[in-house]
Design a protein around this motif. Sequence first.
Motif, short mmCIF file in Angstrom:
data_model
loop_
_atom_site.label_atom_id
_atom_site.label_comp_id
_atom_site.label_asym_id
_atom_site.label_seq_id
_atom_site.Cartn_x
_atom_site.Cartn_y
_atom_site.Cartn_z
N GLY A 455 30.88 -3.45 31.86
CA GLY A 455 31.74 -2.31 31.55
C GLY A 455 32.43 -2.35 30.21
N GLY A 456 31.96 -3.20 29.32
CA GLY A 456 32.54 -3.26 27.99
C GLY A 456 33.98 -3.74 28.00
N LEU A 457 34.77 -3.25 27.04
CA LEU A 457 36.14 -3.70 26.89
C LEU A 457 37.01 -3.31 28.08
N GLN A 458 36.70 -2.20 28.74
CA GLN A 458 37.48 -1.80 29.91
C GLN A 458 37.33 -2.80 31.04
N ALA A 459 36.12 -3.32 31.23
CA ALA A 459 35.90 -4.34 32.26
C ALA A 459 36.68 -5.60 31.94
N LEU A 460 36.78 -5.95 30.65
CA LEU A 460 37.57 -7.10 30.24
C LEU A 460 39.02 -6.90 30.63
N GLN A 461 39.54 -5.70 30.38
CA GLN A 461 40.93 -5.39 30.67
C GLN A 461 41.18 -5.44 32.18
N ASN A 462 40.25 -4.89 32.96
CA ASN A 462 40.40 -4.92 34.42
C ASN A 462 40.49 -6.35 34.94
N ALA A 463 39.58 -7.20 34.46
CA ALA A 463 39.53 -8.58 34.93
C ALA A 463 40.82 -9.33 34.61
N LEU A 464 41.39 -9.05 33.45
CA LEU A 464 42.63 -9.71 33.04
C LEU A 464 43.76 -9.41 34.01
N ILE A 465 43.96 -8.14 34.29
CA ILE A 465 45.08 -7.72 35.14
C ILE A 465 44.94 -8.28 36.55
N ILE A 466 43.71 -8.35 37.04
CA ILE A 466 43.47 -8.89 38.38
C ILE A 466 43.76 -10.39 38.42
N ALA A 467 43.27 -11.12 37.42
CA ALA A 467 43.43 -12.58 37.40
C ALA A 467 44.89 -12.99 37.21
#
Length: 516
Positions: A455-467
Amino acid sequence: MKKVSNVFWISVFLVVITLFLGTIAPKGFEHVTGTIEDYITSSFGWYYLIIVSLIIIFCIFLIFSPVGMLRLGKQDDRPEYSTVSWFAMLFSAGMGIGLVFYGAAEPLSHFASDPPLSEPGTAQALKESMRYTFFHWGIHAWGIYALVGLSLAYFNFRKNQPGLISATLSPLLGKYSKGKIGTLIDVISVFATVIGVATTLGFGSSQINGGLSYLFGIPNNFTSQIIIIIIVTVLFMVSAWSGLSKGIQILSNGNIILAFILLILVFIVGPTMLILNLFTDTLGLYLQNIIQMSFRIAPLSSEHRNWINGWTIFYWAWWISWAPFVGLFIARVSKGRTIREFLLGVLVLPSIVSFIWFSVFGTSAIKVQQTGLIDLTKYATEEVLFAVFGQFPIGTILSIIGLLLIVIFFITSADSATFVLGMQTTYGSLEPPNSVKLTWGTMQSAIAIILLYSGGLQALQNALIIAALPFSIIMILMAISLYMALKQEKKELGLYIRPKTSKIKDKNRNHKNTTQ
């Protein structure tokens, strides 16, 4: 791998599962992470704001407390690294790629396309753009790092505990800090570190690709980013193999020199007087409004709330997910410093440098946008910096220096992370085996590739907030545990701002007895 702990095998298993799911079902992976991210930001935004604010208050309390005189080690220990090298290493590990990635893009976005409060392109939006950028990259970010770093350094060097997150909770959890609960805590810390660093590697590869695309026409796509990640992975593994004192210290010092050169050049060729004036004015606004910004959640405006979720909550989650990595690394290079010196150095110096950096690059980008010669908002985030450089007389030179800086920051962050991950998964060993470091180097690069693929940069952002969410709970426990340990040591050493009243009475009584 005889030195590895159960934390290593469990963490590797979780990372492999994540890689598997991201590979076989990238769209589903993106959808699930996106749904979880939406729930966390909408339901726990208030929680992130309060926790980070309390961390800052706690750090300030320790600075002025009598325990600030305690050294991270024995009282006769002195720092292993010079102040310049120490600052270079903690700054390179703590911010690195992020500063270059967002240096021009974030203030520009807050001004021209997505202001926090005002209308785009207005004078008020200009001031707000810099004020909120300072807020996102200032003492709140470094306070998160400082808490984790201080806890690790204190228990490791002063209490002779292993360099593990779980070890910092021994005053609170007792024997359970070494059992299954301790293992769970360390696994959460390792996983948060892997996601946090992988996200930054994804940002770094995207910006390197953006620079190469802008300068040389190289396609800005997923394939190019994979090639970049693979090449840089080889480079940072070579650095990791050479060890901490050689690889990271040399690269960090080189980073600071390159960053300083780039900063001075842009300051000279950019709108110099506007940079100075805006820096001064915005710094005052930042200090004046810091409490209001710290608790701003916009409960009555969905538009403003979405902005806070996308920027402030994202940043708080990013810093929290990076906290075990940066905190442990800062702790490793801070032996011998006093608690007060540590906190002032970690909170104040990097924040000031960040403010100067964003003032120079952000103001330059906004000034270019205001000329009307080019619309920077049409460029992808990773290309904005190079588009700004393209409007200056020495634009090509600036772009080449910028690319080189990103690559070295990339290597330094990944190198530091492999060391920290190795340390966390080998019972806190200060010299983790190269096989373990290389395993984690491969894993974090693979995660970066999968996140970009799904998902590009959005997927990176999602993963951060979850972790970040589970580790934020661990940070609360770390603060409580550190306070308990410091309070006990303060009592044992008799550290008080003023002598206890009972002691004064005892001394007066003794004095009367001797005079009689």
